[in-house]
Every structure is written in structure tokens, then in C-alpha cells.
Write a protein that holds these residues in place. Structure first.
Motif, PDB file in Angstrom:
ATOM      1  N   TYR A   7       0.822  -1.210   0.000  1.00 14.41           N
ATOM      2  CA  TYR A   7       0.000   0.000   0.000  1.00 14.41           C
ATOM      3  C   TYR A   7       0.855   1.259   0.000  1.00 14.41           C
ATOM      4  CZ  TYR A   7      -2.950  -3.742   1.570  1.00 14.41           C
ATOM      5  OH  TYR A   7      -3.565  -4.949   1.680  1.00 14.41           O
ATOM      6  N   GLU A  21      -7.047   2.980   8.124  1.00  9.54           N
ATOM      7  CA  GLU A  21      -7.486   2.040   7.108  1.00  9.54           C
ATOM      8  C   GLU A  21      -8.937   1.619   7.316  1.00  9.54           C
ATOM      9  OE1 GLU A  21      -4.874  -1.260   7.191  1.00  9.54           O
ATOM     10  OE2 GLU A  21      -3.090  -0.121   6.570  1.00  9.54           O
ATOM     11  N   LYS A 195      -8.911  -0.068   1.590  1.00 10.51           N
ATOM     12  CA  LYS A 195      -8.434  -1.315   1.005  1.00 10.51           C
ATOM     13  C   LYS A 195      -9.617  -2.148   0.521  1.00 10.51           C
ATOM     14  CE  LYS A 195      -4.401  -1.522   4.059  1.00 10.51           C
ATOM     15  NZ  LYS A 195      -3.667  -2.359   5.043  1.00 10.51           N
TER      16      LYS A 195
END
Length: 384
Positions: A7, A21, A195
């Protein structure tokens, strides 16, 4: 330099604080026709088995949707078959009359026959931003998380390109607290890392993340270059006696010369409103040409002036359009996601329509993503 840090940002330094996240099964970037259709279709198929998120750079859904829109409902009929029974659906003005004219400086010569691909029987004249807000409500009812005001600033990549394991793992939203010269202020915060197991890019024409994905995964290899146009649009409220609800009027010619590809439109919407605009291909030969100034000249044409005179401009804006056609569509899928809608270039130029093709591309991508993420276990439609 070996495997990329998971990432990693292309411009991040080792001193950067870690991002907060959030994880989803399916992430969609862009709450336009393609993105919202994809998100809703995924939820229709998978229900609570998959989490779905949409991020939208506009302050609200529809804020950056700009289109003089004659809406072809084929894709919507598939996505929401009962939409005509929904009193909240903002599709009320049927297209009842088509006209196509060639303009000189003082005359409008209406063709006796409208080109067949521009027949609009069964279509609707709509505010596309209103349609998107309505569709977003349907998606949220189905369980989609929609976050307006968050721009997808960069792709999150993981794996190693040399080893063939490079893939998209989501996107990061933009940092805040950055000065106009790029310096970090005391209020600096890194953007959120969103994500996802699959990411669909629905940014529209010339999206930055879509361009990054095309470059990273070679999606434009073997296809023709994309070509572009600039469309300038206004919405006016005009006197009732000058308004013909349901009329769709297209024109070519003046003020553009014979070396400049483009055309104009004037759509009579509900409530004495008209949407009007000029589209100019960006390969024009005259370097001094200003599409904005040409649009202002076009509004002085007698055929246009008679509609606008005494009216008031309510909204205005501009956007780019893909005009390359089928031969310019890149490879659509990449490890971890796909391009949909105008990110891929699905505008049908001869029909001057792209909303229904964008919606359909989003629906097909959602079906493929759900099958991949669930191993084909999701029900097909609502029959079960």
C-alpha cells in the motif's frame, strides 16, 4: 528496488505516519452512472455477503455530474425493472420531438429526416445529477456505503511487478492540511487508506487513477489513442411561451468552421427549463479558438436566441468527453480491479449518449466481481 512496500504511495516517505485504514470487499471510485450502477448491482447479487463502498470527490452525489442528458433507459430497466412505478424517480419528461439542423450565421436548416441513431422515442430528458442522487438513495437502501467529499488521490499497490504479483489493493483519499505550495501545515493529516479485494474505477473521462492503472498495467497497448472533446453546458429557465417540453434539438455548423468537429444541443426539460450546450473536439486547427467564446456566439443565433430571450441562466459548467469510440477502448481489467464507464471510454458518439453504456459496463463489472469474490455463490438477480 524489489517488492513494493504494501500500500505504498508513489510520493510517500518513510517518515510519513501510517494511514488509517478501512477494508471493503468491493470499492468503487466515482458516484456517477457507472459507479452507482456497479455498487447497486453488486449488492443486489451478494447482499450482506459483500461490503461495498463508493467514494465521490463531489461535495454531494451529483455535484460533478454534468450532462445535457437525453436518457436511454435500457440499462435502468435491467437494474431496477420497477422504476416506472417509483414516484420518486426523476424521469418525468419524455422525449416527444426530434429535430436536427444545420446552422449558418443567420439561418437554421432543419433536415427533413433525423439521423436514425439520434431518434429518441422512448427516451427521457433528465437532469442527470438528479437521477444520480436518486440512484444513490437506492444503493444506500441496498447497503452500499457512499462517501461524498472524498477524492481518490492515489492507487494503493502491492506486490512486485517483476514477479508478476503487482495488483491494486484499493485507493487512498487525499491528504488534508497541505499548503498551496505543497508544504505540510500543523493541521496535516494523511488520507484514509480504503483497502478492497476488488476496485472499480468509475472516475469519468481522463480520471487520474484510471490513467495510472493504464500506465501501470499496460492497458492501452494495442488500441488506438483516445480522442477528446470539451462540452460546455448551461441550464436556463425560459418564458413558458418559448418552451416546448419534450423537444430534442441538435445542430451542427455555425459558429464552428469546416475544420472544427463539433455540434450543439438544446433540450426542453420540465418546469420551463432548457439544457443547452456546445461540444468542440480538441483537435481543432485554429490555436486561437475558444470553445467558451464559440458557445457564447452560438447563443446569439436566431434559432437559439428566440428560446433564451427573457430567460435566466441557472447553472453552467464544462467537462471533457471521450470521442475515440470502440477502437480506443483499452483493456478493461487489471489485477485487483477494472475500468468502467467513461474511465474506459464508452461514450457512443453517433448517438451522443453514454449514460446507458456506462451503467451497463458497471453492472457487468459488478457481476464479474461478485462471481470472483464469492466463488460464484451469489444468487443471479432477485429470483431466489
Amino acid at each position: 528496488e524489489g517488492a513494493a512496500r504494501a500500500y505504498a504511495s508513489s510520493d510517500a516517505s518513510e517518515a510519513d505516519p501510517p494511514r488509517e485504514e478501512m477494508e471493503y470487499d468491493l470499492l468503487v471510485v466515482g458516484a456517477g452512472p457507472a459507479g452507482l450502477s456497479a455498487a447497486l448491482r453488486a449488492k443486489q447479487l451478494a447482499g450482506d455477503d459483500l461490503s461495498v463502498c463508493v467514494v465521490e470527490k463531489g461535495s454531494e452525489v451529483g455535484a460533478h455530474v454534468l450532462s445535457g442528458n437525453v436518457f436511454e433507459p435500457r440499462a435502468l430497466d435491467e437494474l431496477l425493472p420497477d422504476w416506472r412505478e417509483d414516484e420518486t424517480a426523476p424521469l418525468r419528461t419524455r422525449a416527444t420531438k426530434d429535430a436536427f439542423a444545420i446552422l449558418t450565421e443567420t439561418q437554421a436548416v432543419t433536415l427533413p429526416l433525423t439521423p436514425p441513431q439520434m431518434h429518441n422515442e422512448g427516451n427521457y430528458i433528465v437532469s442527470l445529477s438528479e437521477v444520480m442522487r436518486w440512484l444513490a438513495g437506492k444503493a444506500e437502501e441496498a447497503g452500499v456505503d457512499i462517501f461524498p467529499g472524498f477524492c481518490g488521490a492515489e492507487l494503493l499497490l502491492e506486490g512486485d511487478a517483476g514477479e508478476g504479483t503487482r495488483r491494486v489493493a484499493g485507493v487512498a483519499t487525499g491528504d488534508v492540511g497541505v499548503g498551496k505550495s505543497g508544504e505540510r501545515k500543523a493541521t496535516f493529516e494523511r488520507g484514509m487508506a480504503l483497502k478492497a479485494r476488488a476496485t472499480l474505477l468509475a472516475e469519468g473521462c481522463r480520471g487520474s487513477l484510471s490513467g495510472r492503472a493504464m500506465e501501470e498495467f499496460g492497458l492501452r497497448e494495442g488500441v488506438q489513442p483516445q480522442t477528446y472533446a470539451l462540452g460546455i453546458k448551461e441550464v436556463w429557465e425560459v418564458p413558458a411561451e418559448q418552451h416546448e417540453e419534450g423537444t430534442v434539438w441538435h445542430s451542427v455548423g455555425w459558429p464552428l468552421d469546416d475544420q472544427t468537429y463539433g455540434g450543439s444541443f438544446l433540450y426542453h426539460m420540465a418546469d420551463n427549463r432548457v439544457a443547452l450546450g456546445l461540444v468542440v473536439a480538441l483537435d481543432y486547427a485554429d490555436p486561437t479558438l475558444s470553445p467558451f467564446e464559440e458557445f457564447q456566439r452560438w447563443k446569439t443565433h436566431p434559432a437559439v436566441r428566440k428560446v433564451l430571450e427573457g430567460g435566466e441562466c441557472l447553472q453552467y459548467g464544462a467537462r471533457t468527453l471521450n470521442e475515440g469510440g470502440y477502437q480506443s477502448v483499452p483493456k478493461l481489467d487489471f489485477p485487483g480491479g477494472a475500468l468502467i464507464g467513461c474511465s474506459a471510454g464508452f461514450l457512443n458518439v453517433p448517438k451522443i449518449k453514454g449514460t446507458h453504456t456506462a451503467m451497463k459496463s458497471g453492472m457487468l463489472a459488478a457481476e464479474a466481481a461478485v462471481e470472483a469474490l464469492t466463488g460464484g455463490a451469489a444468487a443471479e438477480g432477485d429470483e431466489e
